[in-house]
Design a protein around this motif. Structure first.
Motif, PDB file in Angstrom:
ATOM      1  N   LYS A   1       3.996   2.716   4.851  1.00 44.67           N
ATOM      2  CA  LYS A   1       3.872   3.673   3.920  1.00 44.67           C
ATOM      3  C   LYS A   1       4.959   4.517   3.507  1.00 44.67           C
ATOM      4  O   LYS A   1       5.923   4.369   4.283  1.00 44.67           O
ATOM      5  CB  LYS A   1       2.776   4.575   4.773  1.00 44.67           C
ATOM      6  N   ILE A   2       4.915   5.077   2.448  1.00 45.80           N
ATOM      7  CA  ILE A   2       5.768   5.950   2.142  1.00 45.80           C
ATOM      8  C   ILE A   2       5.453   7.329   2.865  1.00 45.80           C
ATOM      9  O   ILE A   2       4.106   7.551   2.781  1.00 45.80           O
ATOM     10  CB  ILE A   2       6.292   5.983   0.544  1.00 45.80           C
ATOM     11  N   PRO A   3       6.298   8.491   2.793  1.00 44.30           N
ATOM     12  CA  PRO A   3       7.716   8.273   2.640  1.00 44.30           C
ATOM     13  C   PRO A   3       8.563   7.788   3.982  1.00 44.30           C
ATOM     14  O   PRO A   3       8.204   7.557   4.760  1.00 44.30           O
ATOM     15  CB  PRO A   3       8.241   9.803   2.594  1.00 44.30           C
TER      16      PRO A   3
ATOM     17  N   SER B   1       6.243  11.760   7.454  1.00 48.95           N
ATOM     18  CA  SER B   1       6.492  12.737   7.121  1.00 48.95           C
ATOM     19  C   SER B   1       7.132  13.974   8.041  1.00 48.95           C
ATOM     20  O   SER B   1       8.023  14.464   7.897  1.00 48.95           O
ATOM     21  CB  SER B   1       5.981  13.502   5.761  1.00 48.95           C
TER      22      SER B   1
ATOM     23  N   LYS C   1       4.046  -2.847  -2.874  1.00 45.84           N
ATOM     24  CA  LYS C   1       5.010  -2.364  -2.173  1.00 45.84           C
ATOM     25  C   LYS C   1       6.427  -3.201  -2.181  1.00 45.84           C
ATOM     26  O   LYS C   1       6.079  -4.330  -2.119  1.00 45.84           O
ATOM     27  CB  LYS C   1       4.342  -2.180  -0.529  1.00 45.84           C
TER      28      LYS C   1
ATOM     29  N   THR D   1       2.809   2.318  -4.611  1.00 39.89           N
ATOM     30  CA  THR D   1       1.999   1.828  -3.378  1.00 39.89           C
ATOM     31  C   THR D   1       1.195   0.707  -3.362  1.00 39.89           C
ATOM     32  O   THR D   1       0.595   0.308  -2.353  1.00 39.89           O
ATOM     33  CB  THR D   1       1.533   3.099  -2.714  1.00 39.89           C
TER      34      THR D   1
ATOM     35  N   ARG E   1       6.898  16.591   0.984  1.00 42.47           N
ATOM     36  CA  ARG E   1       7.460  17.694   2.059  1.00 42.47           C
ATOM     37  C   ARG E   1       8.657  17.055   2.253  1.00 42.47           C
ATOM     38  O   ARG E   1       9.754  18.350   2.513  1.00 42.47           O
ATOM     39  CB  ARG E   1       6.578  17.051   3.293  1.00 42.47           C
TER      40      ARG E   1
ATOM     41  N   ASP F   1      -3.084  17.998   8.897  1.00 43.71           N
ATOM     42  CA  ASP F   1      -3.182  16.532   8.503  1.00 43.71           C
ATOM     43  C   ASP F   1      -4.451  15.916   9.311  1.00 43.71           C
ATOM     44  O   ASP F   1      -4.946  15.032   8.540  1.00 43.71           O
ATOM     45  CB  ASP F   1      -1.974  15.837   9.082  1.00 43.71           C
TER      46      ASP F   1
ATOM     47  N   SER G   1       3.057  11.439  -4.098  1.00 46.56           N
ATOM     48  CA  SER G   1       2.588  11.774  -2.735  1.00 46.56           C
ATOM     49  C   SER G   1       3.096  13.069  -2.051  1.00 46.56           C
ATOM     50  O   SER G   1       4.008  13.239  -2.082  1.00 46.56           O
ATOM     51  CB  SER G   1       3.269  10.563  -1.965  1.00 46.56           C
ATOM     52  N   PRO G   2       1.951  13.802  -1.488  1.00 48.39           N
ATOM     53  CA  PRO G   2       1.913  14.973  -1.081  1.00 48.39           C
ATOM     54  C   PRO G   2       3.061  14.806   0.179  1.00 48.39           C
ATOM     55  O   PRO G   2       3.719  15.603   0.587  1.00 48.39           O
ATOM     56  CB  PRO G   2       0.726  15.566  -0.617  1.00 48.39           C
ATOM     57  N   TYR G   3       2.859  13.800   0.986  1.00 53.37           N
ATOM     58  CA  TYR G   3       3.686  13.555   2.152  1.00 53.37           C
ATOM     59  C   TYR G   3       5.208  13.427   1.690  1.00 53.37           C
ATOM     60  O   TYR G   3       6.051  13.820   2.386  1.00 53.37           O
ATOM     61  CB  TYR G   3       3.345  12.117   2.838  1.00 53.37           C
TER      62      TYR G   3
END
Ligand SMILES: N[C@@H](CCC(=O)N[C@@H](CS)C(=O)NCC(=O)O)C(=O)O
Length: 223
Positions: free
Chosen positions: A53-55, A67, A40, A37, A18, A102, A13-15
């Motif tokens: 959702k993550i994170p 994030s 879950k 994901t 971060r 975003d 995950s790019p989020y």
């Protein structure tokens, strides 16, 4: 002393990335909990019942979701090596462009990545280039969005330093042409290879594989 701090994220995950980057820059120890994901965990659903959702960052048992909100929490809690600028207007601008990333940049790049047919691709290229030019302008006279060093906005845009070249490889297109986006192109290189950041990128081959599958899934849905 190690903090009571855990980060729920996925490997890709790019989020999530971060948060990893912010914690690395501030040298904050934490436990990593890798989530799937597609399946879950009960803890993820409990910690983030709204978006699921993550994170999610969990500090002394208290969850923080989203994030960009997490980045601010980290900056407010651990004062070493500040990420947001001090000046209120500069802080507001950093938040504005992070949201723009975003809400506009990422969706336009994604539409281009999954676009089909010449007409659709042309439209997606136009809006992506328009958005990227606005981002490029934010780097005028600077190495990083944060100035001489990596700051909040660099971390918020960090996904570009990793994901764009992966999407370019899969879709066989060039998004960041160094002649059109010289500043962004140099920033990508500087951010991606920063000594504090570079070790934490997900394995490239695995990312290419994952995003190839994702693209195929979207493309076959609209066929
Ligand atoms: N706006 C959120 C986006 C987080 C997000 O989209 N996470 C994805 C992984 S990259 C996720 O958890 N997806 C699971 C789902 O949508 O059910 C943030 O900045 O944290």
């Amino acid at each position: 002393m190690a903090e009571d701090l855990k980060l729920l994220r996925s490997w890709s995950s790019p989020y999530g990335m971060r948060v990893v980057h912010a914690l690395k820059i501030k040298a904050i120890e934490h436990e990593t909990v890798l989530e799937d994901t597609t399946n879950k965990s009960a803890s993820l659903l409990e910690y983030n019942p709204v978006h699921k959702k993550i994170p999610v960052l969990v500090h002394h048992g208290k969850p923080i979701c989203e994030s960009l909100v997490i980045l601010e929490y980290i900056d407010d809690t651990w004062k070493q090596r500040p990420l947001l600028p001090r000046d209120p207007w500069d802080r507001a601008m950093a938040r504005f462009w992070a949201n723009f990333g975003d809400e506009k940049v990422l969706p336009s790049i994604w539409s281009l990545f999954i676009s089909q047919g010449e007409e659709q691709q042309k439209e997606a290229v136009a809006s992506t280039v328009e958005n990227l030019k606005l981002v490029e302008d934010q780097l005028k006279g600077k190495i990083f969005f944060g100035g001489d060093t990596i700051g909040y906005l660099d971390i918020a845009f960090g996904w570009m330093a990793n994901l764009i070249s992966i999407l370019e490889e899969i879709a066989e297109l060039t998004l960041i042409d160094a002649e059109i986006f010289p500043l962004l192109s140099a920033w990508i290189n500087n951010y991606a290879h920063d000594p504090t950041i570079k070790e934490s990128w997900p394995p490239r081959a695995r990312m290419v594989e994952k995003f190839k599958i994702l693209r195929q899934r979207y493309v076959s849905k609209v066929e």
